[in-house]
Structures are given as structure tokens and as C-alpha cells.
Design an enzyme around this catalytic site. Structure first.
Site, PDB file in Angstrom:
ATOM      1  N   HIS A 357      -3.342  -4.886  -0.232  1.00 23.12           N
ATOM      2  CA  HIS A 357      -3.040  -5.018   1.126  1.00 23.12           C
ATOM      3  C   HIS A 357      -4.089  -4.434   2.064  1.00 23.12           C
ATOM      4  O   HIS A 357      -4.209  -4.923   2.933  1.00 23.12           O
ATOM      5  CB  HIS A 357      -1.434  -4.579   1.501  1.00 23.12           C
ATOM      6  N   CYS A 670      -0.108 -19.570   0.416  1.00 26.25           N
ATOM      7  CA  CYS A 670      -0.317 -18.869   1.281  1.00 26.25           C
ATOM      8  C   CYS A 670      -1.043 -17.472   0.718  1.00 26.25           C
ATOM      9  O   CYS A 670      -1.214 -16.396   1.453  1.00 26.25           O
ATOM     10  CB  CYS A 670       0.369 -18.466   2.432  1.00 26.25           C
TER      11      CYS A 670
END
Ligand code: PEP
Ligand code: MG
Length: 745
Positions: A357, A670
Site C-alpha cells: 500500500h 482496478c
């Protein structure tokens, strides 16, 4: 001995004179006939810089390569050599110009700084003798003083050739390219090292007392951490802390530091010295488990240094000086967001993987990232000039002028390419064979919004709502959420925005919510699971979304769906909120679309039910790939082991495309693979007609789309992925195809 050295350091002397005086003092103090200093040059040669006892004319003449002779071996291994018969050692190399053949005993120690050898300090005696352990310690401590001299640049220019010293050497380091772009600037360590300026102590007993007190405080702070409820269970976190506790109580560690103090160092300098010795060992350690433990040891030494200087806590964050290149072992996405984006030019990590992340967030912010760069934290000193090449995965420390010029050119070239992409902004994303591909962007922060117009994206395909929660100091209130979502839809100016409900848990932690430690957080209580168990959270979010999109279309997407009842449960919550709002006379969205992310493999066997249940689906390829391949997306060790363009994964994606088509359910993808032209090309070949990516990828992907004959690619790709694996990988097939058709990827 250090007392004398301190006086020498304080005297007004030229660098050579000072060094000559130092070797004389050391020789006298250690009753050695010889004391010599060899300094490492940028061409990897150790040059004799000063000597007492060897022939004076050999100074700046005698030299050895790293790895050659005893001195070269010490520099290469960063370990001392203590020999009572030097000439019988297999590495012994005779340097006739020095006249050293008559000396039997030899003690050499590396001159270390931050674990790197900058040179070698040697004493020699004619008679055969083994140097005592305390003599080795004393010589190592002295070497530290010389390391400071080298690091301060005092010896620069004394060497024979004009090559410069090693510490000023330009270094090219190779890691993994994780986020593209070029960054030029200066090193800022995410966890800054405490700079020890005062080396010599006034009173050894007092310093030992200071050290003991600091260790005492350190032990208490670790015990406190261990006692806290959240680490009470077994788990990795606890293991690390237990290791800390073990090290903090390690007698050997403490003894080494006390010896360094007894030899004349301050407590801080002693910690630094022992840490440097440890780091030298760590850099050469190949066992990953031991490396990890030694890393823990390093952390502990940093903590101890901070205890000693009275700054026990915390990495540096917030405001930065201009042109910062942030260097860290690893960091969380929220920690990165703590920094002021305006000054940040690039990020360099010892760990990190393309779908972790922190890297996704960096990419979203347009920050180039290079990861998997071993030992970069120990090699990079704060303030060093550095160039980060996120396209190639290369970092240049102290770049020479030619490299800087080349990169300035590269930056110009990128800017002109960027101009070409900008020129494409209003061109349709249509393939050569006339197929329109929807290119949307991923977003999550207010600062992403201007990119919607600039990139030419058709909308926001994934709005990661958790980012707003991750950057906040406390839980965002419903009013704040609503205002923020309204800002997003206003900025979108009629383009569709798909809001994903909170995807927290796993590695996305909120600093203000106490997280319960889990054995496998990626498989744990996260995303929609957490939302369903804590309905207050999602209810507030849904209400804010409904209000913010009054009169428009609201698209809500659910992360980490595993079963149909999760979707039904959220639908009920939405319906209830709609009822409440309309009973109070609020205007509602014009239409409401509910979608699910396909990230959990279990959904692959429920595709018919899923397509009947939702208005749209989006493949979260980052998570889907990690679960399909059983390969942690954040683990640098396996980051490049499996290929998202492998047959197995492409077959999974193709299955989803076929089902979505069959049910006429809009499908998008995505994950990060959508943003790389080559893998985006594969997705189109598989039949995807809509993908969502970081805004900076829209230009390169659109350029690819406009060169692509999608029909031709599918004709080759679809039969190929159905076949058993053969020599040529699918990736190779795709690069060949791109090459043949002049497609840039
Ligand atoms: C994904 O998993 O592919 C995804 C888009 O979601 P995130 O990266 O936020 O987990
Ligand atoms: Mg995901």
C-alpha cells in the site's frame, strides 16, 4: 590512548601531520614497532596514508586492492585479524617497499563507519605475540576516531592519484522499480540516525553510569510494550519485541559498549561503535533469519541512542526541507502520508513490493519509488545528494556530474513525453480496430482530484475511501465525510465516481483505532467483514455518500466480498438509509448502483450468483493475485516470483470476462496491472473494455491503446492461454507482439 588522541585532534595541524602524530601515539601506546593507516580510495584500492615503523617513503606509494593481502582481507570482511605469525597466513602479500618482512605479529582492524570499511588500522611487532582482547578493543575504538577524520573529509586530497576517497565515491545501487519517475534531491532518513558529535569522554565512570541508566530505561520501555494488551497474544510483533528484550539484556552487547567507554569514548560514541561493528557483520550475513535479527539489533541501538540524547521517540515526519529523497527500511502508507508531499521527490525502501500500500499511495501521489534495495539505510547518510530512477530501479548516491547531466536530460525527455501524453488527453482511447477502452483513474485524496481533468480519465473507477481515514488524526465525523465526498463529485463534474466502502484492516490500519493483532491480517477481519460486524461505520459512510451525491448517480463498491449474503446485508443497510433520508425530506441520488470487487477466489465459483446480485463488478487484481497465487502482496522476497501475466492468472481473468459478458454486467479492473501498458494490453486482449489506474498511467496506457489492434491480439492470446505452458511465456509473447506492431510498453 584516546586522551592523547583528543589532544592531537584539537591541535592546529595539517591533515598529514595529524595522521602521522596519531600513528606515533598508537604505536607508543600499544608498544608496537609499527602502526599504519590504510585508507580506501574510490577505485577500491587501500593506500598507505601514514606509518610509524615502516619505510616513510612507502607512504602514499604502497597500496593493496580490497581483498588482497591481510589489509585487503580486513577491509573486505570488516573483521579484525590478530596473528602471531603474519607471514604464514595464506592471504599474506609482501610489499617490498614497506620493509615489513621483519615483523611477525600483526593486528589489523577495519576503520568502520555505519558498517562500511573506510580503511584499515594496523599494528605490528617483531616478536611473535598474540594481541590481547582488550588491545583489539582499544585499537577498534581508535579506528573509530580515524573514521570520523575520514568522514569529515579531512584526508581528502592527500591520496596519490586524483581518484578521491571511498566515502566520497559515487555509488550506483540497483533495486526494483516500484513506481516510475525520476527524483533528484537529498537523503532524508525516515528514522534519522542520531549524529554523535562528541567522541571522547571526560569521565569513564560517569559515562558508564549514563549508559546503564539509558539501558535501564530502554528495558522498561520494551517491557511496557510487551505488557500492552495488543501484543499480549503470540504473533510476529511480539516475537520482534521479545527479540528486542533479549538483546537489551544481552551481556555481550552491554560489555562491548562498556569496554568502548573504558577506552575513552562517550556513551553515545560507544553505542555507535558497537552498532557499526554489528552492522558490518549484518551486511555480510546471508542467512535471512539472522539478518532480520541483526536488523532488530540495529533498531535497538537506535532506540538506545535516542534514550541517551533524550529524544526517545518517533521518526521524523511532517515538514521536510526541499527536494527530499526519503529513505527507509519500510513504512506504512499512513506514515508516508504524514510527510509534506510538496517537498518529496522520491522514496527508497529496503523492502517494498509493487502492490504494497505504501507503494500504491506513492504512485497515486506521483512519487517515484525504488524498493528492495539492500542496506540502503546504512549506506545513505542524511543530506547526501541522490538520484532515484523509478523507471529502472536504480539509485545513484553522490552522483558525478556526468550522471547528473544525463538525468537532467532524462527528466527533460520525460517532460516532453508527458507533453505528448497531454496532447493525447482529448483524443479518444480507441484501438486501431475501433474498440473504445474506458480508462478511469484510481483516487482517494483531495489532492488527486485535479488529475481527473489533467489526465483525461473518463471517471474515477476506484475511490479508496479509506485513505481519508488513514490520513486523519481521528475518526472523520459524518459531516466531514459528507463534505469530502461532495467535493469529490463536484470535482468529477458529471464523470462517474465509484466509491469503495472502507477497506481497512489487513495492512491498512487506522492510527486511532486499536487493532487486534491477527496471525494473518490479509485473511482476517478486514474490509466488508469489519463493516458488517461494525454496521455503525458503514451506515455513517453510506449516509454521507447518499447525501453528497443528491441528484446524481451514486456508485458504491464493496471490497473483499466472499459471499452473496455480505452484499445483501449492505443492500439492506443502504435501503434503510434511503428510507430514513427520504422520510426527512432529503434529496436522494438520481440512481444508485451497487457493485462488488472480485478479490477473493471463492467468488470465482459464484460468478453467476454474483452477476445476478450486483450492478457492476471490478477485479481487484492486487488482492486476487495474492490470494490465487498464495503470495503475500507486501512481501518483497516473493514480489517478482509469480507473474500476473502467467497462464494461470490470465485464465482466471478470462473466466470473469466471459461471465460478465454473458450476464451483461459492466466489468472493470482496478489493480496495479491496469496501469502498465504491457499488462493493460493483455487485459484488452482478454476482452476487458474498462480499466482503472493511477492517473499518471493514463497517458502511457492510452498511447498503447491507440496503437493496438485488439482483435488481432485476442486471436493470438486467447488460444495461447488455453494451451499447456510451453517454452515461450505469455509475457514474451506479449512483448513480441508489441514489438512487431510498434507498441510502446
Ligand atoms: C486490489 O486489491 O486490486 C485493489 C484495487 O484494492 P487495494 O489495492 O486497495 O487492496
Ligand atoms: Mg484490494
Amino acid at each position: 590512548m584516546l586522551k592523547r588522541l583528543r589532544e592531537v585532534m584539537a591541535e592546529e595541524l595539517g591533515a598529514q601531520e595529524r595522521l602521522d602524530k596519531i600513528v606515533r601515539h598508537i604505536a607508543a601506546n600499544m608498544v608496537a614497532e609499527v602502526c599504519s593507516v590504510y585508507v580506501l580510495r574510490a577505485d577500491n584500492v587501500l593506500e598507505l596514508f601514514a606509518t610509524e615503523g615502516l619505510k616513510p617513503e612507502a607512504v602514499h606509494e604502497a597500496s593493496l586492492r580490497v581483498g588482497q593481502g591481510l589489509v585487503g582481507t580486513i577491509a573486505a570482511t570488516a573483521r579484525p585479524l590478530n596473528l602471531d605469525d603474519a607471514q604464514s597466513h595464506p592471504a599474506f602479500a609482501y610489499l617490498p617497499e614497506t620493509g615489513e618482512e621483519i615483523y611477525q605479529s600483526f593486528l589489523g582492524v577495519p576503520i568502520l563507519r555505519a558498517g562500511r570499511s573506510l580503511g584499515v588500522l594496523v599494528v605490528q611487532n617483531q616478536a611473535s605475540r598474540t594481541y590481547r582482547e582488550d588491545e583489539v578493543e582499544a585499537l577498534e575504538t581508535t579506528a573509530m576516531v580515524i573514521a570520523e577524520l575520514i568522514a569529515a573529509g579531512e584526508l581528502e586530497g592527500l591520496n596519490r592519484q586524483g581518484t578521491g576517497l571511498d566515502l566520497s565515491r559515487a555509488l550506483r545501487l540497483v533495486g526494483s522499480p516500484l513506481a516510475e519517475g525520476i527524483g533528484l534531491g537529498y537523503v532524508v532518513l525516515h528514522e534519522p540516525r542520531v549524529v554523535v558529535t562528541n567522541l571522547f569522554n571526560e569521565d569513564a565512570d560517569k559515562e558508564i553510569e549514563r549508559l546503564r541508566e539509558a539501558i535501564g530505561r530502554l528495558r522498561i520501555s520494551i517491557d511496557d510494550l510487551l505488557d500492552r494488551r495488543e501484543v499480549a497474544k503470540d504473533g510476529e510483533h511480539r516475537e520482534v519485541l521479545e527479540a528486542y528484550r533479549m538483546f537489551a539484556n544481552d551481556r555481550g552487547w552491554v560489555r562491548h559498549m562498556e569496554e568502548a567507554i573504558a577506552n575513552g569514548l562517550t556513551a553515545e560514541a560507544a553505542v555507535e561503535k558497537v552498532q557499526s561493528d554489528n552492522r558490518a557483520r549484518m551486511i555480510r550475513q546471508s542467512d535471512p533469519y539472522l539478518r532480520e535479527r541483526l536488523h532488530d539489533f540495529e533498531d535497538l541501538a537506535y532506540r538506545l541512542l535516542r534514550e541517551l540524547v533524550g529524544r526517545p521517540h518517533g521518526p521524523l515526519s511532517g515538514d521536510l526541507p526541499g527536494d527530499c529523497i526519503l529513505v527507509a527500511r519500510n513504512m506504512g502508507a499512513a506514515e508516508l502520508l504524514d510527510y509534506n508531499r510538496d517537498n518529496l521527490r522520491a522514496l527508497v525502501l529496503e523492502e517494498g513490493s509493487p502492490t504494497s500500500h505504501v507503494v500504491i499511495v506513492a504512485r497515486a501521489l506521483g512519487i517515484p519509488v525504488v524498493g528492495q534495495m539492500q542496506n540502503v539505510v546504512s549506506m545513505a547518510e542524511s543530506g547526501t545528494s541522490v538520484i532515484v530512477d523509478g523507471d529502472e530501479g536504480v539509485v545513484h548516491l553522490r552522483p558525478v556530474a556526468e550522471v547528473e547531466t544525463a538525468y537532467a536530460e532524462k527528466v527533460r525527455f520525460r517532460a516532453s513525453r508527458q507533453k505528448q501524453y497531454e496532447a493525447l488527453r482529448d483524443e479518444p482511447p480507441v484501438t486501431r480496430d475501433g474498440i473504445n477502452i474506458d480508462l478511469s483513474m484510481n483516487a482517494g485524496l483531495a489532492m488527486d482530484l485535479p488529475q481527473l481533468a489533467q489526465s483525461g480519465a473518463v471517471g474515477i473507477g476506484l475511490f479508496r475511501t479509506e485513505l481519508q481515514f488513514m490520513v486523519a488524526a481521528r475518526f472523520p465525523r459524518p459531516g466531514e465525510q459528507e463534505r469530502f465526498y461532495r467535493e469529490v463529485v463536484q470535482a468529477a463534474d458529471g464523470k462517474p465516481v465509484t466509491f469503495r466502502t472502507l477497506d481497512i484492516g489487513g495492512d491498512k490500519v487506522l492510527p486511532y483505532i486499536q487493532s487486534v493483532p491477527e496471525e494473518n491480517p490479509a485473511l482476517g477481519w478486514r474490509a466488508i467483514r469489519l463493516s458488517i460486524d461494525r454496521p455503525g461505520l458503514i451506515r455513517g459512510q453510506i449516509r454521507a455518500l447518499l447525501k453528497a451525491t443528491a441528484g446524481r448517480e451514486l456508485r458504491v463498491m464493496l471490497p473483499m466480498v466472499t459471499e452473496m449474503r455480505e452484499i445483501r446485508r449492505v443492500r439492506e443497510i443502504i435501503e434503510r438509509e434511503v428510507e430514513i433520508l427520504s422520510s426527512f425530506g432529503h434529496e436522494l441520488p438520481r440512481s444508485l448502483k451497487l457493485g462488488a470487487m472480485i478479490e477473493v477466489p471463492a467468488l470465482l465459483w459464484q460468478l453467476d450468483e454474483l452477476m445476478a446480485e450486483v450492478d457492476f463488478v471490478s477485479i481487484g487484481s492486487n488482492d486476487l493475485f495474492q490470494f490465487v497465487m498464495a503470495s503475500d502482496r507486501g512481501n518483497a522476497k516473493i514480489a517478482s516470483r509469480f507473474d500476473p501475466l502467467s497462464r494461470a492468472f490470465l485464465r482466471v481473468l478470462r473466466t470473469i470476462v466471459v461471465k460478465a459478458d454473458e450476464h451483461h454486467v459492466p466489468l472493470t479492473l482496478c489493480g496495479e496491472i491496469a496501469g502498465r501498458p504491457l499488462s493493460a494490453m493483455a487485459l484488452i486482449g482478454l476482452g476487458l473494455r474498462s480499466i482503472s489506474m493511477a492517473p499518471s498511467s493514463i497517458g502511457p496506457v492510452k498511447a498503447m491503446v491507440r496503437q493496438l489492434d485488439a482483435g488481432k491480439l485476442s486471436e493470438i492470446l486467447l488460444p495461447e492461454i488455453a494451451r499447456p505452458a510451453r517454452e515461450q511465456t505469455i509475457r514474451e509473447l506479449l512483448t513480441d507482439f508489441a514489438g512487431q506492431h510498434g507498441i510502446l510498453y
